[in-house]
Design an enzyme around this catalytic site. Structure first.
Site, PDB file in Angstrom:
ATOM      1  N   HIS A  18      95.975 -56.098 -22.648  1.00 46.96           N
ATOM      2  CA  HIS A  18      96.511 -55.553 -21.373  1.00 46.96           C
ATOM      3  C   HIS A  18      95.945 -54.099 -21.368  1.00 46.96           C
ATOM      4  CE1 HIS A  18      99.552 -52.839 -23.215  1.00 46.96           C
ATOM      5  NE2 HIS A  18     100.092 -53.986 -23.816  1.00 46.96           N
ATOM      6  N   HIS A  21      95.944 -51.332 -23.954  1.00 48.14           N
ATOM      7  CA  HIS A  21      94.877 -51.581 -25.028  1.00 48.14           C
ATOM      8  C   HIS A  21      93.536 -51.230 -24.523  1.00 48.14           C
ATOM      9  CE1 HIS A  21      97.765 -55.299 -25.995  1.00 48.14           C
ATOM     10  NE2 HIS A  21      97.992 -54.195 -26.680  1.00 48.14           N
ATOM     11  N   CYS A 129     112.542 -55.651 -36.372  1.00 50.97           N
ATOM     12  CA  CYS A 129     112.062 -55.997 -34.970  1.00 50.97           C
ATOM     13  C   CYS A 129     110.658 -56.709 -35.084  1.00 50.97           C
ATOM     14  CB  CYS A 129     111.818 -54.875 -34.098  1.00 50.97           C
ATOM     15  SG  CYS A 129     111.159 -55.533 -32.417  1.00 50.97           S
ATOM     16  N   CYS A 132     107.848 -55.310 -33.044  1.00 53.19           N
ATOM     17  CA  CYS A 132     107.247 -54.012 -33.509  1.00 53.19           C
ATOM     18  C   CYS A 132     106.647 -54.190 -34.925  1.00 53.19           C
ATOM     19  CB  CYS A 132     107.979 -52.986 -33.375  1.00 53.19           C
ATOM     20  SG  CYS A 132     108.982 -52.242 -32.031  1.00 53.19           S
ATOM     21  N   CYS A 147     116.246 -52.557 -29.930  1.00 52.21           N
ATOM     22  CA  CYS A 147     114.887 -52.067 -29.642  1.00 52.21           C
ATOM     23  C   CYS A 147     114.457 -51.884 -28.375  1.00 52.21           C
ATOM     24  CB  CYS A 147     113.947 -53.136 -30.443  1.00 52.21           C
ATOM     25  SG  CYS A 147     112.216 -52.619 -29.944  1.00 52.21           S
ATOM     26  N   HIS A 150     111.406 -54.228 -27.207  1.00 51.67           N
ATOM     27  CA  HIS A 150     111.544 -55.674 -27.251  1.00 51.67           C
ATOM     28  C   HIS A 150     112.746 -56.393 -26.851  1.00 51.67           C
ATOM     29  CE1 HIS A 150     107.883 -54.313 -29.645  1.00 51.67           C
ATOM     30  NE2 HIS A 150     107.053 -55.179 -28.835  1.00 51.67           N
ATOM     31  N   LYS A 298     108.049 -49.822 -17.538  1.00 50.15           N
ATOM     32  CA  LYS A 298     107.191 -50.025 -18.728  1.00 50.15           C
ATOM     33  C   LYS A 298     106.473 -51.338 -18.813  1.00 50.15           C
ATOM     34  CE  LYS A 298     110.011 -48.419 -22.001  1.00 50.15           C
ATOM     35  NZ  LYS A 298     111.409 -48.653 -22.524  1.00 50.15           N
ATOM     36  N   LYS A 301     103.809 -56.734 -23.249  1.00 51.54           N
ATOM     37  CA  LYS A 301     103.924 -58.247 -23.250  1.00 51.54           C
ATOM     38  C   LYS A 301     105.202 -58.907 -23.055  1.00 51.54           C
ATOM     39  CE  LYS A 301     101.337 -57.764 -26.971  1.00 51.54           C
ATOM     40  NZ  LYS A 301     100.267 -57.623 -27.933  1.00 51.54           N
TER      41      LYS A 301
HETATM   42  N1  MSP Z   1      99.022 -53.873 -34.404  1.00 50.53           N
HETATM   43  C1  MSP Z   1      99.672 -52.660 -34.207  1.00 50.53           C
HETATM   44  C2  MSP Z   1      98.522 -51.457 -34.557  1.00 50.53           C
HETATM   45  C3  MSP Z   1      98.206 -51.466 -35.835  1.00 50.53           C
HETATM   46  S1  MSP Z   1      97.073 -49.908 -35.955  1.00 50.53           S
HETATM   47  C4  MSP Z   1      96.880 -49.886 -37.632  1.00 50.53           C
HETATM   48  C5  MSP Z   1      99.754 -52.479 -32.917  1.00 50.53           C
HETATM   49  N2  MSP Z   1      99.420 -53.349 -31.867  1.00 50.53           N
HETATM   50  S2  MSP Z   1      99.860 -53.512 -30.264  1.00 50.53           S
HETATM   51  O1  MSP Z   1      98.761 -54.471 -29.839  1.00 50.53           O
HETATM   52  O2  MSP Z   1     101.208 -53.768 -30.189  1.00 50.53           O
HETATM   53  O3  MSP Z   1      99.889 -52.114 -29.799  1.00 50.53           O
HETATM   54  C6  MSP Z   1      98.352 -51.194 -29.899  1.00 50.53           C
HETATM   55  C7  MSP Z   1      98.486 -50.029 -28.859  1.00 50.53           C
HETATM   56  O4  MSP Z   1      98.710 -50.278 -27.593  1.00 50.53           O
HETATM   57  C8  MSP Z   1      99.705 -48.975 -29.282  1.00 50.53           C
HETATM   58  O5  MSP Z   1      98.646 -47.676 -29.551  1.00 50.53           O
HETATM   59  C9  MSP Z   1     100.569 -48.891 -28.192  1.00 50.53           C
HETATM   60  O6  MSP Z   1     100.914 -47.597 -28.053  1.00 50.53           O
HETATM   61  C10 MSP Z   1      99.365 -49.318 -26.935  1.00 50.53           C
HETATM   62  N3  MSP Z   1     100.162 -49.737 -25.812  1.00 50.53           N
HETATM   63  C11 MSP Z   1     101.100 -50.652 -25.806  1.00 50.53           C
HETATM   64  N4  MSP Z   1     101.560 -50.652 -24.501  1.00 50.53           N
HETATM   65  C12 MSP Z   1     101.089 -49.466 -24.040  1.00 50.53           C
HETATM   66  C13 MSP Z   1     101.195 -48.944 -22.571  1.00 50.53           C
HETATM   67  N5  MSP Z   1     102.059 -49.359 -21.741  1.00 50.53           N
HETATM   68  N6  MSP Z   1     100.554 -47.799 -22.317  1.00 50.53           N
HETATM   69  C14 MSP Z   1      99.523 -47.379 -23.359  1.00 50.53           C
HETATM   70  N7  MSP Z   1      99.537 -47.864 -24.405  1.00 50.53           N
HETATM   71  C15 MSP Z   1     100.519 -48.843 -24.846  1.00 50.53           C
HETATM   72  O7  MSP Z   1     101.031 -51.610 -32.579  1.00 50.53           O
END
Ligand code: MSP
Length: 484
Positions: A18, A21, A129, A132, A147, A150, A298, A301
């Site tokens: 998304h 990422h 959670c 998370c 949380c 989530h 916000k 997923k």
């Molecule tokens: N797997 C763990 C990270 C492990 S690193 C050793 C994880 N994965 S995640 O897919 O849930 O999220 C990854 C990144 O996406 C995090 O840095 C998180 O902050 C970011 N984001 C998730 N939603 C976001 C937004 N809405 N905006 C910006 N970044 C956000 O956590």
């Protein structure tokens, strides 16, 4: 600065990419390209990839009807890799935590912590959670005891025997390192948040889960009934990747982790503590960005309001999407975007701005049927404060870099309006020469943000062959097509 190592978090392989990422990965890519220009291609290593273990991945595989979770993550891997490649992400290595080499590395690392007497067995009782992948402390919960990120059903009560890591032993040292900027955290408000939480005292953390509850993970060394906690092995990707690629020396250079605010504690407190316990070097810097929200909500997923990078790429193209994302970078605070906002920005800065300027200037140059000097090494440096750009990049202020670019576009646009070269082309040669070089210099300077546009410019002006510096100029149109 000799070598530069840039990492993104590794993303959970339980869904599609998304915008959040895409944001971190685009930022990492732009920084990698910037530093490649500065210190040379071979001195930059940039990793991104997937976190393939844990409950949420196992559950997603089950939900999608897969008996074998590995088949599921293999499919996800193809999807993410394709997306990153199609978005022109120039990673050097794509991480997968199911890689057997990563698993071996992790087990060895854990054994080292055992040897240093930093691991012990105990009971954990509290909330976990699954979203998370986190044991929740009081400070993680919202007012309703849930949380904040989530759904309610993703939080479960657990009481289990686990291995614990002595985080409390290392936390004071980590606080000191952050305080002295030996671990440099950007931006300042995120650094302060960490220090104040560290100040409140830190407890040891659980670093394993019983296999009967979660089997999809790396088995704990010397204990077949326990699986290594997914976050611990995920953090280790930052050094296992270097070891797998025989690039360990990058860990001694300039090392930078990029991440979102929700995972700051893991990266900036737990990760350095693990490194201290294993007697490894620490990383140098981390940049903690805020969240990108959509229309005041916000994006996540589990909340189901996700904008896909694909949507952006189809509408604004590669460089258009990069620019829109980077110029919306949530620096100190979260930032809010909407498709309308993106549309307006794209049209004003890129389509009517840069694209239109290049089109008008090259059209006029073409009409003159004269040759123009295209030598970018000529002294244009004073037009742009390159040092300013460098210091902004070093502080990860890519949104401000974009604003500098916008000032330049508006300056050139005004110059063109003022000079009106189309009214007297015969006397406008010097002006056209000047504005053309300035535009080329601008695209060259910002090529880490606009890599595809830069490639098009090189091709169009035949700048790949170094011999010719003077050439005829043909009309270059549609760099950023109008939106339909
Ligand atoms: N797997 C763990 C990270 C492990 S690193 C050793 C994880 N994965 S995640 O897919 O849930 O999220 C990854 C990144 O996406 C995090 O840095 C998180 O902050 C970011 N984001 C998730 N939603 C976001 C937004 N809405 N905006 C910006 N970044 C956000 O956590």
């Amino acid at each position: 600065m000799d070598t530069v190592y840039i990492t993104t978090p590794i993303y959970y392989a339980n869904g599609s990419p998304h915008l959040g990422h895409f944001l971190t990965t685009t930022l990492a890519d732009s920084l990698a390209r910037y530093y490649r220009n500065k210190v040379g291609e071979e001195n930059v290593f940039f990793t991104t990839g997937l976190d393939e273990h844990g409950t949420n991945v196992e559950q997603a595989a089950l939900k999608a009807g897969f008996d074998n979770t590995k088949d599921y993550v293999d499919l996800r891997f193809k999807e993410w890799k394709k997306m990153f490649e199609e978005s022109n992400i120039s990673y050097n290595y794509f991480v997968r935590t199911t890689n057997p080499k990563h698993k071996t590395f992790v087990k060895k690392f854990i054994l080292q912590l055992f040897k240093n007497k930093d691991i012990y067995k105990s009971y954990y009782s509290g909330k976990y959670c699954n979203g998370c992948e986190k044991f929740l402390t009081k400070s993680d919960l919202d007012d309703r005891g849930l949380c904040p990120l989530h759904r309610k059903d993703q939080v479960v009560e657990v009481k289990e025997e686990n291995y614990f890591f002595k985080l409390s032993k290392y936390a004071p040292q980590v606080a000191e390192l952050i305080n002295q900027n030996k671990i440099k955290i950007f931006p300042e408000n995120k650094r302060k948040e960490l220090l104040s939480r560290l100040d409140q005292g830190v407890e040891d953390i659980s670093i394993s889960r019983p296999k009967e509850k979660i089997s999809w993970g790396i088995e704990f060394p010397n204990d077949p009934n326990q699986v290594i906690y997914v976050w611990v092995e995920a953090l280790l990707n930052y050094i296992s990747s270097l070891s797998i690629n025989k690039k360990e020396y990058f860990w001694r250079g300039h090392t930078v982790h990029l991440l979102g605010k929700d995972i700051s504690w893991f990266h900036n407190v737990i990760w350095p503590s693990l490194l201290l316990s294993a007697k490894k070097n620490l990383f140098k810097e981390s940049f903690v960005h805020g969240f990108l929200n959509v229309g005041g909500q916000k994006m996540s997923k589990s909340l189901g309001n996700v904008i896909t990078p694909d949507h952006l790429l189809k509408r604004y193209g590669l460089d258009g999407s990069r620019y829109l994302i980077l110029s919306s970078l949530p620096y100190q605070n979260d930032s809010d975007v909407t498709m309308d906002y993106f549309d307006n920005k794209y049209m004003s800065i890129l389509s009517n701005g840069l694209g239109n300027l290049v089109s008008r200037v090259t059209k006029l140059c073409e009409i003159t049927k004269k040759t123009y000097n295209l030598n970018l090494t000529s002294s244009l440096q004073n037009r742009l404060d390159l040092q300013k750009i460098d210091s902004l990049v070093k502080e990860y202020r890519l949104q401000d870099v974009c604003f500098l670019f916008e000032d330049q576009i508006s300056f050139l646009d005004k110059e063109l309006q003022k000079a009106k070269p189309w009214e007297n082309l015969d006397d406008s040669y010097d002006f056209l020469q000047d504005i053309l070089l300035h535009l080329l210099f601008l695209i060259n300077t910002f090529n880490f943000i606009f890599p595809k546009t830069y490639e098009r410019i090189l091709l169009h002006f035949n700048l790949l062959s170094k011999q010719k510096t003077k050439n005829y100029v043909g009309h270059l149109t549609n760099l950023f097509p109008r939106l339909s």
